[in-house]
Write an enzyme that holds these catalytic residues in place. Sequence first.
Site, PDB file in Angstrom:
ATOM      1  N   CYS A  71       9.136   9.890  -0.059  1.00 15.52           N
ATOM      2  CA  CYS A  71       8.817  11.130   0.632  1.00 15.52           C
ATOM      3  C   CYS A  71       8.899  12.228  -0.408  1.00 15.52           C
ATOM      4  O   CYS A  71       9.992  12.551  -0.876  1.00 15.52           O
ATOM      5  CB  CYS A  71       9.801  11.393   1.758  1.00 15.52           C
ATOM      6  N   HIS A 112       4.851   4.319  13.147  1.00 18.52           N
ATOM      7  CA  HIS A 112       5.084   4.241  11.699  1.00 18.52           C
ATOM      8  C   HIS A 112       6.215   5.221  11.376  1.00 18.52           C
ATOM      9  O   HIS A 112       6.016   6.427  11.345  1.00 18.52           O
ATOM     10  CB  HIS A 112       3.773   4.617  10.999  1.00 18.52           C
ATOM     11  N   ARG A 147       0.847  -1.199   0.000  1.00 20.98           N
ATOM     12  CA  ARG A 147       0.000   0.000   0.000  1.00 20.98           C
ATOM     13  C   ARG A 147       0.889   1.258   0.000  1.00 20.98           C
ATOM     14  O   ARG A 147       1.009   1.953  -0.996  1.00 20.98           O
ATOM     15  CB  ARG A 147      -0.950  -0.014   1.216  1.00 20.98           C
ATOM     16  N   ASP A 148       1.576   1.503   1.092  1.00 21.21           N
ATOM     17  CA  ASP A 148       2.353   2.737   1.227  1.00 21.21           C
ATOM     18  C   ASP A 148       3.521   2.753   0.237  1.00 21.21           C
ATOM     19  O   ASP A 148       3.945   3.821  -0.223  1.00 21.21           O
ATOM     20  CB  ASP A 148       2.871   2.850   2.665  1.00 21.21           C
ATOM     21  N   HIS A 186       9.544   6.668   9.098  1.00 18.92           N
ATOM     22  CA  HIS A 186      10.241   6.782   7.813  1.00 18.92           C
ATOM     23  C   HIS A 186      11.721   6.999   8.104  1.00 18.92           C
ATOM     24  O   HIS A 186      12.078   7.581   9.131  1.00 18.92           O
ATOM     25  CB  HIS A 186       9.670   7.944   6.993  1.00 18.92           C
ATOM     26  N   ASN A 190       9.915   4.513   3.883  1.00 15.46           N
ATOM     27  CA  ASN A 190       9.545   3.872   5.146  1.00 15.46           C
ATOM     28  C   ASN A 190      10.702   3.070   5.708  1.00 15.46           C
ATOM     29  O   ASN A 190      11.577   2.618   4.972  1.00 15.46           O
ATOM     30  CB  ASN A 190       8.374   2.904   4.896  1.00 15.46           C
TER      31      ASN A 190
END
Lengths: 320, 320
Positions: free
Chosen positions: A239, A206, A14-15, A208, A248
């Site tokens: 990002c 979460h 997803r991300d 990064h 991430n």
Amino acid sequence: MTGKRVHIQEVATRDGFQNEAQFVETDAKIALIDDLSACGYAKIEVTSFTSPKAIPALRDAEAVMHGIARRKGIVYTVLVPNIRGAERALSCGVDEVNLVMSVSESHNRTNLRMSREQSFAQLRDVIGVVKQTSVAINVSLSTAMGCPMEGDIAQEAVLGWMQRFADLGVHGVTLCDTTGMAFPSQVGALCAAARKRFPALELTLHFHNTRGMALANTLAALDAGIDRFDASLGGLGGCPYAPGATGNVCTEELVHMLELDGYDTGVDLSALLSASALLPGLIGHDVPSQLLKAGRRLDLHAMPGAASEGRPEQRAFDIN
Amino acid sequence: MTGKRVHIQEVATRDGFQNEAQFVETDAKIALIDDLSACGYAKIEVTSFTSPKAIPALRDAEAVMHGIARRKGIVYTVLVPNIRGAERALSCGVDEVNLVMSVSESHNRTNLRMSREQSFAQLRDVIGVVKQTSVAINVSLSTAMGCPMEGDIAQEAVLGWMQRFADLGVHGVTLCDTTGMAFPSQVGALCAAARKRFPALELTLHFHNTRGMALANTLAALDAGIDRFDASLGGLGGCPYAPGATGNVCTEELVHMLELDGYDTGVDLSALLSASALLPGLIGHDVPSQLLKAGRRLDLHAMPGAASEGRPEQRAFDIN
């Protein structure tokens, strides 16, 4: 900390994939998620039920959700932005929906094209719908450790948004360091405050790795009692404020460190590395994972001079 | 930890440049070191007095040492492998010599082409020569947290080699995670044991980011009372066992984290980033530094939609 359980939640499909220019074929997504399901995750964020126009990379959300072989014990979650997305997700029998808004007004407006209050109202409606089912609800709070436009975010602001969602009865909240602005002492203080005020919430961190601190921040969160982390296979996930920067926190690097430190992640690191090695073929470029290049710390090398095919060249005094 | 002093020691022009294929011109080296001298380091490892044949990248050691403008308060150290190197270094008026051997037999034989006992005997002779001067002596122990050929290294073995050098009267020892095998709990235990047994030694930790853990390991070392770290501008410095992997811990990322966590490094991060930005031009390729790409955490971005030249493109739902 020996044997203490830490829950690992995969977000690459997803991300990670939503940031990729190259469309990953539906069959390839399904095969990858099935591989990941064999790795021992606590949770996998499969896809996002957003508008296919907004995120074409995930336009096959239904097909992916229906195509994967779900394993008992793994929570299959999906990102949902609104009622329409929630209905699509529920029709696929997801275990959890993950809602998202930003703690900072600027980032929410930039990323979601509405004010925070508009987002909150919309998510409140989604929560109302999902609560009529047995599907779990998590809320991801973006920019919880800094906004790339506003800068520092007050801890009390983060706790305030957590409170509003806790009052609506969500079961979990994810604190997202969306653009890699978190630093260890900040993380420790925020996590300790959040755990103290919301002991019943399932709390996820979460991170990064935009500024290299993701694993250091993880240590700080662990010290504050956090036991649940999002991570992205291969370190996928970008990002937009730092082109070329790492995304991430990398799942295999996170698991590698945690297992060395004696935590029980339940994750099979070998299987994880095999899955990560498939990513460049799927997305058309190298991934940030250092562990994929270097191997695990005890993946040993032969002395040079013996059969040395494929072995690194040695030079005197080249290492310190 | 607010205000606690942490000493930063730069190794890019030695540990970094020695791994580079492209020769950095002597004038460029001198200019870079002069820039670095203005940044506020505790120590700079300028170059290496090894054989020009072994390390052609540093064949200009004398010219560099003589060419730089030395600042009061900064220790200018150089790597020295043997008596010949020590004599060359002393003739240049260095503040410190840095000797090196490996804790593991395999790595010492691979890297230095002799047994550990041969290395020790040679370094003992060097120490004998240098002790007749006022020049300080540091010993860097490679593979102190793992050997890429032998695997785990017993803590007692590291302490044993420290003891042998302490008995010879060296003033400092650097524990080197040469190929990035260290992990936080190991680092914490080793640092605590080393500090307890050798309270009078100046103890430096030297991390590599090969598996992404350098800053996490730094946190663990800080928690164990370590206040002195090697680091390499831009993250320069390779690992021959992991082609393409990140090298030494990146100075600007280390300083960025430490300052955010309230430590006093004395280092000017803006000046550091300016110096790091020069590296690609000197070595002909990009550097691993994430901070150079992403900027400091409070280097803020404008909202898109305003004058947006050079600003990142925003898409809905692209960030978490």
